[in-house]
Scaffold this motif. Sequence first.
Motif, PDB file in Angstrom:
ATOM      1  N   HIS A  17      30.087   8.492  12.488  1.00  0.00           N
ATOM      2  CA  HIS A  17      28.979   7.620  12.880  1.00  0.00           C
ATOM      3  C   HIS A  17      28.817   6.513  11.851  1.00  0.00           C
ATOM      4  O   HIS A  17      29.204   6.664  10.690  1.00  0.00           O
ATOM      5  N   ALA A  18      28.234   5.444  12.293  1.00  0.00           N
ATOM      6  CA  ALA A  18      27.944   4.349  11.367  1.00  0.00           C
ATOM      7  C   ALA A  18      27.015   4.860  10.272  1.00  0.00           C
ATOM      8  O   ALA A  18      26.226   5.780  10.487  1.00  0.00           O
ATOM      9  N   ARG A  19      27.110   4.258   9.102  1.00  0.00           N
ATOM     10  CA  ARG A  19      26.265   4.677   7.983  1.00  0.00           C
ATOM     11  C   ARG A  19      25.321   3.528   7.641  1.00  0.00           C
ATOM     12  O   ARG A  19      25.754   2.464   7.209  1.00  0.00           O
ATOM     13  N   LEU A  20      24.069   3.759   7.853  1.00  0.00           N
ATOM     14  CA  LEU A  20      23.043   2.776   7.523  1.00  0.00           C
ATOM     15  C   LEU A  20      22.279   3.292   6.314  1.00  0.00           C
ATOM     16  O   LEU A  20      21.572   4.297   6.391  1.00  0.00           O
ATOM     17  N   GLU A  21      22.443   2.622   5.193  1.00  0.00           N
ATOM     18  CA  GLU A  21      21.755   3.016   3.968  1.00  0.00           C
ATOM     19  C   GLU A  21      20.436   2.257   3.894  1.00  0.00           C
ATOM     20  O   GLU A  21      20.399   1.108   3.437  1.00  0.00           O
ATOM     21  N   LEU A  22      19.377   2.889   4.344  1.00  0.00           N
ATOM     22  CA  LEU A  22      18.077   2.220   4.416  1.00  0.00           C
ATOM     23  C   LEU A  22      17.634   1.649   3.082  1.00  0.00           C
ATOM     24  O   LEU A  22      17.035   0.574   3.030  1.00  0.00           O
ATOM     25  N   GLU A  23      17.935   2.354   1.992  1.00  0.00           N
ATOM     26  CA  GLU A  23      17.497   1.871   0.681  1.00  0.00           C
ATOM     27  C   GLU A  23      18.149   0.541   0.297  1.00  0.00           C
ATOM     28  O   GLU A  23      17.686  -0.133  -0.620  1.00  0.00           O
ATOM     29  N   HIS A  24      19.183   0.130   1.034  1.00  0.00           N
ATOM     30  CA  HIS A  24      19.855  -1.149   0.780  1.00  0.00           C
ATOM     31  C   HIS A  24      19.759  -2.095   1.979  1.00  0.00           C
ATOM     32  O   HIS A  24      20.370  -3.164   1.957  1.00  0.00           O
ATOM     33  N   PHE A  25      19.038  -1.720   3.003  1.00  0.00           N
ATOM     34  CA  PHE A  25      18.921  -2.513   4.240  1.00  0.00           C
ATOM     35  C   PHE A  25      17.705  -3.426   4.116  1.00  0.00           C
ATOM     36  O   PHE A  25      16.562  -2.962   4.075  1.00  0.00           O
ATOM     37  N   LEU A  26      17.946  -4.730   3.993  1.00  0.00           N
ATOM     38  CA  LEU A  26      16.899  -5.693   3.689  1.00  0.00           C
ATOM     39  C   LEU A  26      15.700  -5.631   4.650  1.00  0.00           C
ATOM     40  O   LEU A  26      14.553  -5.596   4.187  1.00  0.00           O
ATOM     41  N   PRO A  27      15.898  -5.618   5.973  1.00  0.00           N
ATOM     42  CA  PRO A  27      14.717  -5.557   6.853  1.00  0.00           C
ATOM     43  C   PRO A  27      13.836  -4.337   6.574  1.00  0.00           C
ATOM     44  O   PRO A  27      12.611  -4.430   6.581  1.00  0.00           O
ATOM     45  N   TYR A  28      14.467  -3.202   6.306  1.00  0.00           N
ATOM     46  CA  TYR A  28      13.715  -1.990   5.987  1.00  0.00           C
ATOM     47  C   TYR A  28      12.937  -2.160   4.685  1.00  0.00           C
ATOM     48  O   TYR A  28      11.755  -1.855   4.595  1.00  0.00           O
ATOM     49  N   ARG A  29      13.617  -2.666   3.659  1.00  0.00           N
ATOM     50  CA  ARG A  29      12.970  -2.836   2.354  1.00  0.00           C
ATOM     51  C   ARG A  29      11.812  -3.818   2.430  1.00  0.00           C
ATOM     52  O   ARG A  29      10.749  -3.588   1.837  1.00  0.00           O
ATOM     53  N   LEU A  30      11.993  -4.922   3.155  1.00  0.00           N
ATOM     54  CA  LEU A  30      10.902  -5.890   3.318  1.00  0.00           C
ATOM     55  C   LEU A  30       9.724  -5.267   4.059  1.00  0.00           C
ATOM     56  O   LEU A  30       8.564  -5.487   3.705  1.00  0.00           O
ATOM     57  N   SER A  31      10.025  -4.492   5.084  1.00  0.00           N
ATOM     58  CA  SER A  31       8.975  -3.840   5.861  1.00  0.00           C
ATOM     59  C   SER A  31       8.185  -2.845   5.013  1.00  0.00           C
ATOM     60  O   SER A  31       6.947  -2.824   5.040  1.00  0.00           O
ATOM     61  N   VAL A  32       8.898  -2.021   4.261  1.00  0.00           N
ATOM     62  CA  VAL A  32       8.236  -1.035   3.400  1.00  0.00           C
ATOM     63  C   VAL A  32       7.372  -1.735   2.360  1.00  0.00           C
ATOM     64  O   VAL A  32       6.209  -1.370   2.149  1.00  0.00           O
ATOM     65  N   LEU A  33       7.920  -2.763   1.719  1.00  0.00           N
ATOM     66  CA  LEU A  33       7.154  -3.505   0.715  1.00  0.00           C
ATOM     67  C   LEU A  33       5.927  -4.160   1.336  1.00  0.00           C
ATOM     68  O   LEU A  33       4.822  -4.081   0.786  1.00  0.00           O
ATOM     69  N   SER A  34       6.111  -4.776   2.494  1.00  0.00           N
ATOM     70  CA  SER A  34       4.989  -5.411   3.189  1.00  0.00           C
ATOM     71  C   SER A  34       3.901  -4.395   3.516  1.00  0.00           C
ATOM     72  O   SER A  34       2.706  -4.655   3.303  1.00  0.00           O
ATOM     73  N   ASN A  35       4.298  -3.245   4.012  1.00  0.00           N
ATOM     74  CA  ASN A  35       3.317  -2.204   4.342  1.00  0.00           C
ATOM     75  C   ASN A  35       2.575  -1.723   3.099  1.00  0.00           C
ATOM     76  O   ASN A  35       1.356  -1.527   3.136  1.00  0.00           O
ATOM     77  N   ARG A  36       3.298  -1.540   2.003  1.00  0.00           N
ATOM     78  CA  ARG A  36       2.658  -1.078   0.762  1.00  0.00           C
ATOM     79  C   ARG A  36       1.672  -2.110   0.233  1.00  0.00           C
ATOM     80  O   ARG A  36       0.548  -1.777  -0.161  1.00  0.00           O
ATOM     81  N   VAL A  37       2.076  -3.369   0.214  1.00  0.00           N
ATOM     82  CA  VAL A  37       1.211  -4.430  -0.291  1.00  0.00           C
ATOM     83  C   VAL A  37       0.002  -4.604   0.629  1.00  0.00           C
ATOM     84  O   VAL A  37      -1.142  -4.687   0.156  1.00  0.00           O
ATOM     85  N   SER A  38       0.240  -4.640   1.942  1.00  0.00           N
ATOM     86  CA  SER A  38      -0.865  -4.795   2.897  1.00  0.00           C
ATOM     87  C   SER A  38      -1.862  -3.649   2.797  1.00  0.00           C
ATOM     88  O   SER A  38      -3.071  -3.866   2.847  1.00  0.00           O
ATOM     89  N   SER A  39      -1.348  -2.438   2.650  1.00  0.00           N
ATOM     90  CA  SER A  39      -2.245  -1.276   2.540  1.00  0.00           C
ATOM     91  C   SER A  39      -3.082  -1.333   1.273  1.00  0.00           C
ATOM     92  O   SER A  39      -4.266  -0.997   1.284  1.00  0.00           O
ATOM     93  N   ALA A  40      -2.477  -1.771   0.186  1.00  0.00           N
ATOM     94  CA  ALA A  40      -3.214  -1.837  -1.082  1.00  0.00           C
ATOM     95  C   ALA A  40      -4.350  -2.843  -1.006  1.00  0.00           C
ATOM     96  O   ALA A  40      -5.478  -2.556  -1.401  1.00  0.00           O
ATOM     97  N   ILE A  41      -4.086  -4.035  -0.475  1.00  0.00           N
ATOM     98  CA  ILE A  41      -5.141  -5.050  -0.398  1.00  0.00           C
ATOM     99  C   ILE A  41      -6.137  -4.705   0.711  1.00  0.00           C
ATOM    100  O   ILE A  41      -7.324  -5.045   0.614  1.00  0.00           O
ATOM    101  N   ALA A  42      -5.678  -4.009   1.723  1.00  0.00           N
ATOM    102  CA  ALA A  42      -6.570  -3.650   2.832  1.00  0.00           C
ATOM    103  C   ALA A  42      -7.724  -2.768   2.383  1.00  0.00           C
ATOM    104  O   ALA A  42      -8.797  -2.789   2.984  1.00  0.00           O
ATOM    105  N   ARG A  43      -7.508  -2.000   1.316  1.00  0.00           N
ATOM    106  CA  ARG A  43      -8.590  -1.136   0.833  1.00  0.00           C
ATOM    107  C   ARG A  43      -9.841  -1.945   0.498  1.00  0.00           C
ATOM    108  O   ARG A  43     -10.959  -1.501   0.725  1.00  0.00           O
ATOM    109  N   VAL A  44      -9.657  -3.154  -0.035  1.00  0.00           N
ATOM    110  CA  VAL A  44     -10.803  -3.994  -0.421  1.00  0.00           C
ATOM    111  C   VAL A  44     -11.658  -4.330   0.794  1.00  0.00           C
ATOM    112  O   VAL A  44     -12.862  -4.099   0.804  1.00  0.00           O
TER     113      VAL A  44
END
Length: 166
Positions: A17-44
């Motif tokens: 099967h194809a191997r998708l390394e999420l930890e190196h997949f840019l769309p995944y990394r951007l999404s995770v970072l966006s979610n983390r940043v949005s969640s942190a500021i959302a608390r305010v």
Amino acid sequence: MNPCDDRPATGPGGAAHARLELEHFLPYRLSVLSNRVSSAIARVYSERFGLGVTEWRVMAVLGRYPDLSAGEVAQRTAMDKVAVSRAVARLVDAGQLRRDTHGDDRRRSVLRLSRAGYAIYDEVAPHALAFEARLLEGFDAGERELLFRLLDRLDELELKAEAQAF
């Protein structure tokens, strides 16, 4: 299979099967970072005003650009039109947004923050800016400039790729 193993995953019958390394997949990394940043500021704004991410983004856009339609807000935020419409309805019901007609065109409605909406915006915006400053404080001016140039470039390339995809 060992998750640290570099061999492709195999399924029944040994098919590779194809191997998708999420930890190196840019769309995944951007999404995770966006979610983390949005969640942190959302608390305010969530704890203090009961706003979700979508509501705050609508308010932030209208605080900067009043008299936009819901479709224009969706376009500026790259959020789903249905999600924006629901957020707008909640904000109107809460008295934080006003919906008016656009000049002489009675068919087009435009949105603007109400007095209560601006009070929230004026309180949250400085917290958001301070959060951004803390987030970027480890970068020097050149790195910040490069980061924003790269983000703009990714956005530009993504739009071109999206247009050419079909």
